[in-house]
Design a protein around this motif. Sequence first.
Motif, short mmCIF file in Angstrom:
data_model
loop_
_atom_site.label_atom_id
_atom_site.label_comp_id
_atom_site.label_asym_id
_atom_site.label_seq_id
_atom_site.Cartn_x
_atom_site.Cartn_y
_atom_site.Cartn_z
N ASP A 5 0.77 -1.12 -0.06
CA ASP A 5 -0.03 -0.06 -0.08
C ASP A 5 1.01 1.31 0.09
O ASP A 5 0.63 2.35 -0.79
N LYS A 6 1.88 1.21 0.75
CA LYS A 6 2.80 2.39 0.92
C LYS A 6 3.41 2.58 -0.56
O LYS A 6 3.41 3.63 -1.01
N ALA A 7 3.85 1.49 -1.02
CA ALA A 7 4.57 1.83 -2.58
C ALA A 7 3.55 2.42 -3.63
O ALA A 7 3.90 3.07 -4.33
N LYS A 8 1.98 1.73 -3.43
CA LYS A 8 1.33 2.14 -4.45
C LYS A 8 1.01 3.54 -4.24
O LYS A 8 0.85 4.54 -5.21
N ASN A 9 0.88 4.13 -2.94
CA ASN A 9 0.50 5.56 -2.55
C ASN A 9 1.74 6.25 -3.20
O ASN A 9 1.56 7.59 -3.46
N GLY A 35 -3.08 16.05 -12.15
CA GLY A 35 -1.87 15.67 -11.24
C GLY A 35 -2.14 16.07 -9.82
O GLY A 35 -1.86 15.56 -8.88
N LYS A 36 -2.64 17.44 -9.40
CA LYS A 36 -2.72 17.69 -8.02
C LYS A 36 -4.04 16.65 -7.46
O LYS A 36 -3.78 16.43 -6.41
N LYS A 37 -5.06 16.59 -8.17
CA LYS A 37 -5.89 15.61 -8.03
C LYS A 37 -5.55 14.33 -7.25
O LYS A 37 -5.45 13.75 -6.48
N ASP A 38 -4.53 13.72 -8.50
CA ASP A 38 -3.92 12.54 -7.93
C ASP A 38 -3.00 12.58 -6.59
O ASP A 38 -3.09 11.44 -5.77
N GLN A 39 -2.46 13.73 -6.48
CA GLN A 39 -1.60 13.88 -5.16
C GLN A 39 -2.60 13.85 -4.18
O GLN A 39 -2.27 13.31 -2.96
N LYS A 46 -3.28 7.64 2.22
CA LYS A 46 -2.25 7.63 3.37
C LYS A 46 -2.78 7.92 4.70
O LYS A 46 -2.61 7.15 5.67
N ILE A 47 -3.81 8.95 4.68
CA ILE A 47 -4.17 9.17 5.94
C ILE A 47 -5.15 8.19 6.49
O ILE A 47 -5.31 7.54 7.52
N GLY A 48 -5.94 7.67 5.73
CA GLY A 48 -6.91 6.28 5.89
C GLY A 48 -6.22 5.24 6.36
O GLY A 48 -6.62 4.83 7.31
N GLU A 49 -4.99 4.90 5.82
CA GLU A 49 -4.12 3.89 6.14
C GLU A 49 -3.75 4.15 7.41
O GLU A 49 -3.58 3.36 8.30
N ASP A 50 -3.21 5.35 7.83
CA ASP A 50 -2.47 5.62 8.95
C ASP A 50 -3.50 5.36 10.28
O ASP A 50 -3.26 4.65 11.13
N VAL A 51 -4.86 5.89 9.95
CA VAL A 51 -5.86 5.72 10.85
C VAL A 51 -6.17 4.18 11.24
O VAL A 51 -6.30 3.98 12.39
N LYS A 52 -6.28 3.56 10.28
CA LYS A 52 -6.70 2.18 10.41
C LYS A 52 -5.45 1.31 10.86
O LYS A 52 -5.83 0.56 11.74
#
Length: 57
Positions: A5-9, A35-39, A46-52
């Motif tokens: 997941d980290k690599a994909k993000n 590009g801005k939207k993708d970022q 990343k925030i969602g994964e961190d909360v999880k």
Amino acid sequence: MGIVDKAKNAAEDAVGKAKEVIGDVTGNEDLEAEGKKDQGVSGAKKIGEDVKDVFEK
């Protein structure tokens, strides 16, 4: 957050940055915005994964 997941993000963020720069250099506002939207999407994931991760511990 798993390593995959980290690599994909990170990849999604890098592609977004590249699109933003290319759009800026070429004057393509749509590509720059994409590009801005993708970022932003990458950052939200990343925030969602961190909360999880906090709740899994």
